[in-house]
Design a protein around this motif. Sequence first.
Motif, PDB file in Angstrom:
ATOM      1  N   LYS A  17       1.578  42.479  48.370  1.00  0.00           N
ATOM      2  CA  LYS A  17       0.900  43.516  47.587  1.00  0.00           C
ATOM      3  C   LYS A  17       1.188  43.393  46.092  1.00  0.00           C
ATOM      4  CE  LYS A  17       0.957  46.975  51.317  1.00  0.00           C
ATOM      5  NZ  LYS A  17       1.560  48.256  51.770  1.00  0.00           N
ATOM      6  N   LEU A  18       2.289  42.726  45.746  1.00  0.00           N
ATOM      7  CA  LEU A  18       2.701  42.645  44.344  1.00  0.00           C
ATOM      8  C   LEU A  18       1.672  41.992  43.423  1.00  0.00           C
ATOM      9  CD1 LEU A  18       6.540  41.916  44.099  1.00  0.00           C
ATOM     10  CD2 LEU A  18       5.273  43.920  43.325  1.00  0.00           C
ATOM     11  N   PRO A  19       1.026  40.878  43.843  1.00  0.00           N
ATOM     12  CA  PRO A  19       0.025  40.292  42.938  1.00  0.00           C
ATOM     13  C   PRO A  19      -1.073  41.284  42.569  1.00  0.00           C
ATOM     14  CG  PRO A  19       0.577  38.729  44.660  1.00  0.00           C
ATOM     15  CD  PRO A  19       1.234  40.029  45.039  1.00  0.00           C
ATOM     16  N   GLY A  20      -1.511  42.065  43.549  1.00  0.00           N
ATOM     17  CA  GLY A  20      -2.539  43.056  43.272  1.00  0.00           C
ATOM     18  C   GLY A  20      -2.056  44.124  42.311  1.00  0.00           C
ATOM     19  N   GLU A  21      -0.820  44.580  42.506  1.00  0.00           N
ATOM     20  CA  GLU A  21      -0.262  45.607  41.622  1.00  0.00           C
ATOM     21  C   GLU A  21      -0.061  45.061  40.215  1.00  0.00           C
ATOM     22  OE1 GLU A  21       3.686  48.475  41.193  1.00  0.00           O
ATOM     23  OE2 GLU A  21       3.264  47.464  43.101  1.00  0.00           O
ATOM     24  N   PHE A  22       0.511  43.857  40.136  1.00  0.00           N
ATOM     25  CA  PHE A  22       0.773  43.257  38.823  1.00  0.00           C
ATOM     26  C   PHE A  22      -0.527  43.016  38.066  1.00  0.00           C
ATOM     27  CE2 PHE A  22       1.027  39.462  36.161  1.00  0.00           C
ATOM     28  CZ  PHE A  22       2.060  39.800  35.301  1.00  0.00           C
ATOM     29  N   LEU A  23      -1.480  42.409  38.740  1.00  0.00           N
ATOM     30  CA  LEU A  23      -2.713  42.018  38.055  1.00  0.00           C
ATOM     31  C   LEU A  23      -3.598  43.214  37.731  1.00  0.00           C
ATOM     32  CD1 LEU A  23      -3.374  38.772  40.107  1.00  0.00           C
ATOM     33  CD2 LEU A  23      -2.698  38.902  37.698  1.00  0.00           C
ATOM     34  N   SER A  24      -3.605  44.215  38.608  1.00  0.00           N
ATOM     35  CA  SER A  24      -4.417  45.404  38.307  1.00  0.00           C
ATOM     36  C   SER A  24      -3.826  46.174  37.125  1.00  0.00           C
ATOM     37  CB  SER A  24      -4.508  46.319  39.538  1.00  0.00           C
ATOM     38  OG  SER A  24      -3.224  46.806  39.893  1.00  0.00           O
ATOM     39  N   THR A  25      -2.493  46.131  36.994  1.00  0.00           N
ATOM     40  CA  THR A  25      -1.826  46.849  35.903  1.00  0.00           C
ATOM     41  C   THR A  25      -1.944  46.097  34.586  1.00  0.00           C
ATOM     42  OG1 THR A  25      -0.220  47.775  37.470  1.00  0.00           O
ATOM     43  CG2 THR A  25       0.353  47.854  35.123  1.00  0.00           C
ATOM     44  N   TYR A  26      -1.744  44.777  34.637  1.00  0.00           N
ATOM     45  CA  TYR A  26      -1.609  44.005  33.405  1.00  0.00           C
ATOM     46  C   TYR A  26      -2.792  43.081  33.099  1.00  0.00           C
ATOM     47  CZ  TYR A  26       3.218  45.572  33.894  1.00  0.00           C
ATOM     48  OH  TYR A  26       4.343  46.355  34.026  1.00  0.00           O
TER      49      TYR A  26
ATOM     50  N   THR B 225       6.514  28.590  50.955  1.00  0.00           N
ATOM     51  CA  THR B 225       6.093  28.456  52.354  1.00  0.00           C
ATOM     52  C   THR B 225       7.223  28.876  53.293  1.00  0.00           C
ATOM     53  OG1 THR B 225       6.715  26.111  52.190  1.00  0.00           O
ATOM     54  CG2 THR B 225       4.379  26.652  51.960  1.00  0.00           C
ATOM     55  N   GLU B 226       8.465  28.832  52.804  1.00  0.00           N
ATOM     56  CA  GLU B 226       9.609  29.252  53.621  1.00  0.00           C
ATOM     57  C   GLU B 226       9.812  30.765  53.611  1.00  0.00           C
ATOM     58  OE1 GLU B 226       9.617  25.182  52.867  1.00  0.00           O
ATOM     59  OE2 GLU B 226       9.856  26.711  51.312  1.00  0.00           O
ATOM     60  N   ASN B 227       9.209  31.452  52.656  1.00  0.00           N
ATOM     61  CA  ASN B 227       9.411  32.900  52.535  1.00  0.00           C
ATOM     62  C   ASN B 227       8.785  33.697  53.680  1.00  0.00           C
ATOM     63  OD1 ASN B 227       9.263  33.005  48.883  1.00  0.00           O
ATOM     64  ND2 ASN B 227      11.008  32.777  50.250  1.00  0.00           N
ATOM     65  N   TRP B 228       7.927  33.046  54.475  1.00  0.00           N
ATOM     66  CA  TRP B 228       7.337  33.743  55.623  1.00  0.00           C
ATOM     67  C   TRP B 228       8.397  34.098  56.665  1.00  0.00           C
ATOM     68  CZ3 TRP B 228       2.727  35.587  54.823  1.00  0.00           C
ATOM     69  CH2 TRP B 228       1.815  34.890  54.000  1.00  0.00           C
ATOM     70  N   LYS B 229       9.588  33.508  56.561  1.00  0.00           N
ATOM     71  CA  LYS B 229      10.676  33.783  57.512  1.00  0.00           C
ATOM     72  C   LYS B 229      11.368  35.112  57.208  1.00  0.00           C
ATOM     73  CE  LYS B 229      11.565  28.803  57.801  1.00  0.00           C
ATOM     74  NZ  LYS B 229      12.541  27.724  57.487  1.00  0.00           N
ATOM     75  N   ARG B 230      11.053  35.724  56.090  1.00  0.00           N
ATOM     76  CA  ARG B 230      11.686  36.986  55.712  1.00  0.00           C
ATOM     77  C   ARG B 230      11.163  38.143  56.577  1.00  0.00           C
ATOM     78  NH1 ARG B 230      12.292  36.970  49.085  1.00  0.00           N
ATOM     79  NH2 ARG B 230      13.444  35.000  48.939  1.00  0.00           N
ATOM     80  N   PRO B 231      11.839  39.304  56.546  1.00  0.00           N
ATOM     81  CA  PRO B 231      11.372  40.453  57.332  1.00  0.00           C
ATOM     82  C   PRO B 231       9.935  40.834  56.969  1.00  0.00           C
ATOM     83  CG  PRO B 231      13.592  40.831  56.519  1.00  0.00           C
ATOM     84  CD  PRO B 231      13.118  39.577  55.860  1.00  0.00           C
ATOM     85  N   LYS B 232       9.191  41.279  57.963  1.00  0.00           N
ATOM     86  CA  LYS B 232       7.763  41.586  57.770  1.00  0.00           C
ATOM     87  C   LYS B 232       7.545  42.624  56.673  1.00  0.00           C
ATOM     88  CE  LYS B 232       3.530  42.909  60.180  1.00  0.00           C
ATOM     89  NZ  LYS B 232       3.110  43.875  59.147  1.00  0.00           N
ATOM     90  N   MET B 233       8.390  43.655  56.611  1.00  0.00           N
ATOM     91  CA  MET B 233       8.213  44.693  55.597  1.00  0.00           C
ATOM     92  C   MET B 233       8.315  44.099  54.191  1.00  0.00           C
ATOM     93  SD  MET B 233      10.252  48.300  55.043  1.00  0.00           S
ATOM     94  CE  MET B 233      11.711  47.545  54.305  1.00  0.00           C
TER      95      MET B 233
ATOM     96  N   ALA C 154      18.900  44.284  43.662  1.00  0.00           N
ATOM     97  CA  ALA C 154      18.732  45.557  44.363  1.00  0.00           C
ATOM     98  C   ALA C 154      19.997  45.932  45.137  1.00  0.00           C
ATOM     99  CB  ALA C 154      17.542  45.459  45.313  1.00  0.00           C
ATOM    100  N   LYS C 155      20.607  44.952  45.789  1.00  0.00           N
ATOM    101  CA  LYS C 155      21.817  45.221  46.584  1.00  0.00           C
ATOM    102  C   LYS C 155      22.939  45.739  45.706  1.00  0.00           C
ATOM    103  CE  LYS C 155      24.935  43.061  49.933  1.00  0.00           C
ATOM    104  NZ  LYS C 155      25.279  41.798  50.648  1.00  0.00           N
ATOM    105  N   GLN C 156      23.083  45.189  44.510  1.00  0.00           N
ATOM    106  CA  GLN C 156      24.125  45.633  43.581  1.00  0.00           C
ATOM    107  C   GLN C 156      23.956  47.103  43.217  1.00  0.00           C
ATOM    108  OE1 GLN C 156      23.993  43.020  40.189  1.00  0.00           O
ATOM    109  NE2 GLN C 156      24.888  41.278  41.282  1.00  0.00           N
ATOM    110  N   ARG C 157      22.739  47.599  43.339  1.00  0.00           N
ATOM    111  CA  ARG C 157      22.439  48.983  42.977  1.00  0.00           C
ATOM    112  C   ARG C 157      22.189  49.860  44.202  1.00  0.00           C
ATOM    113  NH1 ARG C 157      21.356  45.401  39.439  1.00  0.00           N
ATOM    114  NH2 ARG C 157      21.417  45.790  37.196  1.00  0.00           N
ATOM    115  N   SER C 158      22.530  49.327  45.386  1.00  0.00           N
ATOM    116  CA  SER C 158      22.337  50.048  46.659  1.00  0.00           C
ATOM    117  C   SER C 158      20.889  50.474  46.852  1.00  0.00           C
ATOM    118  CB  SER C 158      23.272  51.270  46.726  1.00  0.00           C
ATOM    119  OG  SER C 158      24.630  50.857  46.627  1.00  0.00           O
ATOM    120  N   LEU C 159      19.977  49.577  46.448  1.00  0.00           N
ATOM    121  CA  LEU C 159      18.543  49.824  46.589  1.00  0.00           C
ATOM    122  C   LEU C 159      17.959  48.870  47.625  1.00  0.00           C
ATOM    123  CD1 LEU C 159      17.624  50.032  42.781  1.00  0.00           C
ATOM    124  CD2 LEU C 159      17.797  51.956  44.381  1.00  0.00           C
ATOM    125  N   PRO C 160      16.809  49.194  48.201  1.00  0.00           N
ATOM    126  CA  PRO C 160      16.159  48.244  49.113  1.00  0.00           C
ATOM    127  C   PRO C 160      15.693  46.998  48.361  1.00  0.00           C
ATOM    128  CG  PRO C 160      14.720  50.108  48.646  1.00  0.00           C
ATOM    129  CD  PRO C 160      16.056  50.442  48.065  1.00  0.00           C
TER     130      PRO C 160
END
Length: 264
Positions: free
Chosen positions: A99-108, A84-92, A44-50
């Motif tokens: 939310k991704l598991p719900g989006e992925f699984l509902s779609t596919y 378990t270490e990923n909880w240290k990332r920004p809240k957003m 994402a950073k390479q493409r100036s995206l969030p």
Amino acid sequence: MLEKLLRKKTKGSDLSISDRIKNVKSRTIPSHVAIIMDGNGRWAKQRSLPRIAGHHEGMKTVRKITRIANDIGIKVLTLYAFSTENWKRPKMEIDFLMKLPGEFLSTYLPELIEQNVKVETIGNFDALPPHTKEAILKAVEATSMNTGLVLNFAMNYGSRLEIVETVKEIVQLTANNQLSIDDINESLIDAHLMTSHLPEPDLLIRTSGEVRLSNFMLWQLAYSEFSFTDVLWPDFDESCMLNAIEEFQKRNRRFGSVEGDNEL
């Protein structure tokens, strides 16, 4: 679309994806492939995206790699989705990842059911948000009777925590006189790990150029073959997957012995 992809020639190769799949299937196929999906943020950073744009693109890669793994005949595909270490990332970012598991699984999910894929998960499931657990449980239940590829998501997973919890279980059984110290061996520890019902990974793939395990399946990867690639996870496609498996098939796995017992 899939048929067009399969006919497409791989860059640097005279063979199409479908021909390469046929060749791979004629040799020893790794039963269990584990993947550390790394590089979404950098993509994402390479493409100036969030960063969340990279995670969303990475979700599409999960679909592609699941399809080709199933097509090849791999039995288990374990994806390191959230540590378990990923909880240290920004809240957003965490909120989006949950939310991704719900989006992925509902779609596919209909596609996974059609392809006979069985969804499973390892990790500290209880600590996940209710909407994440609900989406995963729905997919697990909907695919529970499927007999094809096991798509195993490592969600809120950390290998050290897994080993600690395994030790606690065994200590408790010993304290209750259900086990003696002499009963404790590798097989017993295997039986109490979250992956006790799965074969150990034959092949570990990590994307994005990082060459560490990051607290992933430390016990289970003792004799796995490793494949590291500079390709970022959103760019990891069917050809990249085949590259890793083809390289695996060239290796002589000795498992500590002098003579290789998997010569090709």
